[in-house]
Design an enzyme around this catalytic site. Structure first.
Site, short mmCIF file in Angstrom:
data_model
loop_
_atom_site.label_atom_id
_atom_site.label_comp_id
_atom_site.label_asym_id
_atom_site.label_seq_id
_atom_site.Cartn_x
_atom_site.Cartn_y
_atom_site.Cartn_z
N LYS A 177 -2.10 -5.91 -9.40
CA LYS A 177 -2.96 -6.00 -8.23
C LYS A 177 -2.57 -4.93 -7.22
CE LYS A 177 -3.50 -8.57 -4.06
NZ LYS A 177 -3.85 -7.33 -3.45
N GLU B 146 11.49 -5.38 11.33
CA GLU B 146 11.08 -4.19 10.58
C GLU B 146 9.82 -3.64 11.24
OE1 GLU B 146 9.35 -4.77 6.67
OE2 GLU B 146 10.35 -2.98 5.93
N TRP C 11 0.80 -1.23 0.00
CA TRP C 11 0.00 0.00 0.00
C TRP C 11 0.83 1.28 0.00
CZ3 TRP C 11 1.73 2.21 4.33
CH2 TRP C 11 2.21 1.35 5.33
N ASN C 12 2.12 1.19 0.37
CA ASN C 12 2.88 2.45 0.41
C ASN C 12 3.44 2.75 -0.98
OD1 ASN C 12 4.84 0.34 0.59
ND2 ASN C 12 6.34 1.85 1.15
N CYS D 33 10.30 1.08 2.67
CA CYS D 33 11.14 -0.12 2.74
C CYS D 33 12.58 0.24 3.01
CB CYS D 33 11.03 -0.90 1.44
SG CYS D 33 11.34 0.12 -0.01
N GLY E 282 6.56 -6.35 -1.33
CA GLY E 282 5.79 -6.54 -0.10
C GLY E 282 6.68 -7.08 0.99
N GLY E 283 6.08 -7.75 1.96
CA GLY E 283 6.83 -8.24 3.11
C GLY E 283 7.43 -9.63 2.86
N GLU F 100 10.84 -7.60 -4.12
CA GLU F 100 11.35 -6.39 -3.44
C GLU F 100 10.73 -6.39 -2.05
OE1 GLU F 100 13.51 -4.20 -4.33
OE2 GLU F 100 13.73 -4.66 -6.45
N LEU F 101 11.54 -6.62 -1.03
CA LEU F 101 10.97 -6.86 0.30
C LEU F 101 11.36 -5.79 1.31
CD1 LEU F 101 11.60 -10.71 0.16
CD2 LEU F 101 9.68 -9.40 -0.76
#
Ligand code: NAD
Length: 492
Positions: free
Chosen positions: A176, A384, A152-153, A285, A229-230, A251-252
């Site tokens: 998505k 995190e 969402w960010n 992130c 995402g995470g 990309e985490l």
């Protein structure tokens, strides 16, 4: 219910409401403000099928790379023209301050323009083959249907680094949006439509991870997954990709160190630390969430930082003067409060913050927080937060600074503050992270690859080479001899 604003899916060139919808909450008031379309597996299947069709039939399949570039330029211009409007929606739906959403979305146009330019400059090759009478050429072809999934960010930004190279390469995409704060991406779909991409080339929907996200990443017609995402979700994504063997980039998260030596310009370093951890309320992130400061300057530096943290203007994210808005979800606040409390119980000192700000009883607001400890095994140095919490400690030597900087499972970003050039070079070589910023922090560009080491991910986004990840190479061998094929039982 009637007062809620409604948003639609964009599938196969058509905007529509699915039967299921869900409410989106304004994080600054905690009140529902919009109804979002909730995609299920059937919606996902329609979108992927449309993307697959667009890639293999119709105008997109026949378009030259130059024509694809022109459409991307147009999209970039539309993003620039509509940045202010979309920024308002992003601020409403995620709580991110308007100062940042406006600037960031304005800059997203640069990503579309950069890849627009690259579309017809990505070339194949002629191989100087080591065998006689053969011409060998390498043709880059679009890899196939791309499933792009974002958190969402910074959704416009995180989708641009996937969508722009994918479209430049000739792929079709199903994007998505996160179920948290999807409004800006659903509004962006209107710009895609206006730019004139043929139906099915770009499909934008939202829904929940276990249903919509899973259906998308396991779909047999998907050849490429681009995920941000995470790390916990990333494990699901990798397992899902076992179904379609889609080439996957991840990309985490991060727990990025900022190292401040005693010879640094302390005022400038303090501003960079504030930018790294309190901008976007720490929901970044690359947040510089671990501060390692040389013992000799630790006291004055921490005081300077605490003064800056206390002076941050927290409040309504739609106001230009606001510097920190709310977190995006109640879940984020609870995670932050739990981890701060556990760290304090285990010995961390709370220098400032640690609670909700006074006078803001509604909304997911939290104070900028600085924790200090000599013990770096505490949860605040390991987990995190994805929130405005800085965990600070001290070091005595350069070797100790390197060891502490690298003492994490993550490796996304890092910062080094020193006026010693030789030391800056040594540090950039020794830090295990995909990004090292020296005497600066939180700078990005479409021209520079972005991505992490270790649990921060796989692959890189942005930069010239990222277009390659949306192509696959076809090797074409042409026999130039009229002579019959020699011994068929020996490999040529
Ligand atoms: P998340 O992993 O919970 O969700 C990300 C996306 O994955 C959402 O769209 C979600 O619906 C989807 N998803 C969830 N379960 C799924 C499943 N089983 N199958 C397919 N899709 C699924 O992340 P979040 O909490 O929204 O975002 C925060 C995380 O994102 C942080 O860890 C942050 O560091 C990371 N992040 C990384 C970068 C980067 O570029 N490295 C940028 C921004 C955020």
């Amino acid at each position: 219910m009637n007062a809620l604003q409604t948003f639609e899916h964009y599938i196969d060139g058509v905007f529509s409401y699915p039967t299921e919808r869900f409410e989106s909450v304004d994080p600054s008031t905690e009140a529902a403000w919009a109804l979002m379309p909730q995609a299920d597996a059937a919606d996902v299947d329609r979108a992927v099928t449309a993307a697959h069709r667009a890639m293999h039939e119709g105008p997109w399949a026949r378009m030259t790379a130059t024509e694809r570039g022109r459409l991307l330029y147009k999209l970039g211009d539309l993003v620039a023209e509509n940045a202010a409007e979309i920024a308002k929606l992003e601020t409403r739906d995620t709580g991110k301050i308007i100062r940042e959403t406006k600037a960031q979305i304005g800059y997203v146009a640069a990503y579309y323009r950069y890849f627009a330019g690259l579309a017809d400059k990505h070339q194949g090759a002629v191989v100087p083959i080591d065998k006689p009478d053969l011409d060998v050429t390498l043709r880059p072809e679009p890899i196939g249907v791309v499933a792009a999934i974002v958190p969402w960010n910074s959704q416009l930004f995180l989708s641009a680094v996937k969508l722009a190279p994918a479209l430049a390469a000739g792929c079709a995409v199903v994007l998505k949006a996160s179920e948290d704060g999807p409004a800006p991406l659903l509004a962006f779909a209107k710009l895609v439509h206006q730019a004139g991409f043929p139906p099915g080339v770009v499909n934008i929907l939202t829904g929940f991870g276990p249903e919509c996200g899973k259906a998308l990443t396991t779909h047999p017609l998907v050849s490429r997954i681009a995920f941000t995402g995470g790390p916990a979700t990333a494990r699901h994504i990798v397992r899902n990709s076992a179904e379609n063997l889609a080439f996957t980039t991840l990309e985490l998260g991060g727990k990025s160190p900022v190292v401040v030596f005693n010879d640094a310009d302390l005022e400038s370093a303090a501003n960079a630390v504030v930018a790294g951890i309190f901008a976007a309320s720490g929901q970044s992130c690359t947040a510089g969430s671990r501060l390692l400061v040389e013992r000799k300057v630790a006291q004055p530096f921490l005081k300077l930082l605490a003064d800056k943290a206390r002076a941050i203007r927290i409040g309504n994210p739609q106001r230009m003067e606001t510097e920190m808005g709310p977190l995006a979800t109640a879940r984020q606040v609870a995670h932050m409060e739990r981890t701060v409390a556990a760290s304090i119980v285990q010995g961390a000192e709370c220098i400032t913050g640690g609670s909700r700000p006074r006078g803001l009883s509604q909304g997911y607001y939290v104070s900028p927080t600085i924790l200090f400890s000599h013990d770096t095994d505490l949860p605040c140095f390991r987990e995190e937060f994805f929130g405005p919490v800085l965990s600070a400690t001290v070091f005595d030597t350069e070797e100790e600074a390197v060891a502490k900087a690298n003492d994490t499972v993550f490796g996304l970003a890092s910062g080094v503050f020193t006026t010693n050039l030789a030391r800056a070079h040594r540090m950039t070589a020794k830090i295990h992270a995909g990004i090292v910023w020296v005497n600066t922090y939180r700078a990005v560009s479409p021209m520079v690859p972005f991505g992490g080491y270790g649990m921060s991910g796989l692959g890189r986004e942005a930069g010239m080479d990222s277009i390659r990840d949306y192509t696959r190479t076809k090797s074409v061998w042409i026999n130039t001899s009229d002579a019959p094929i020699p011994d068929p039982f020996v490999m040529r």
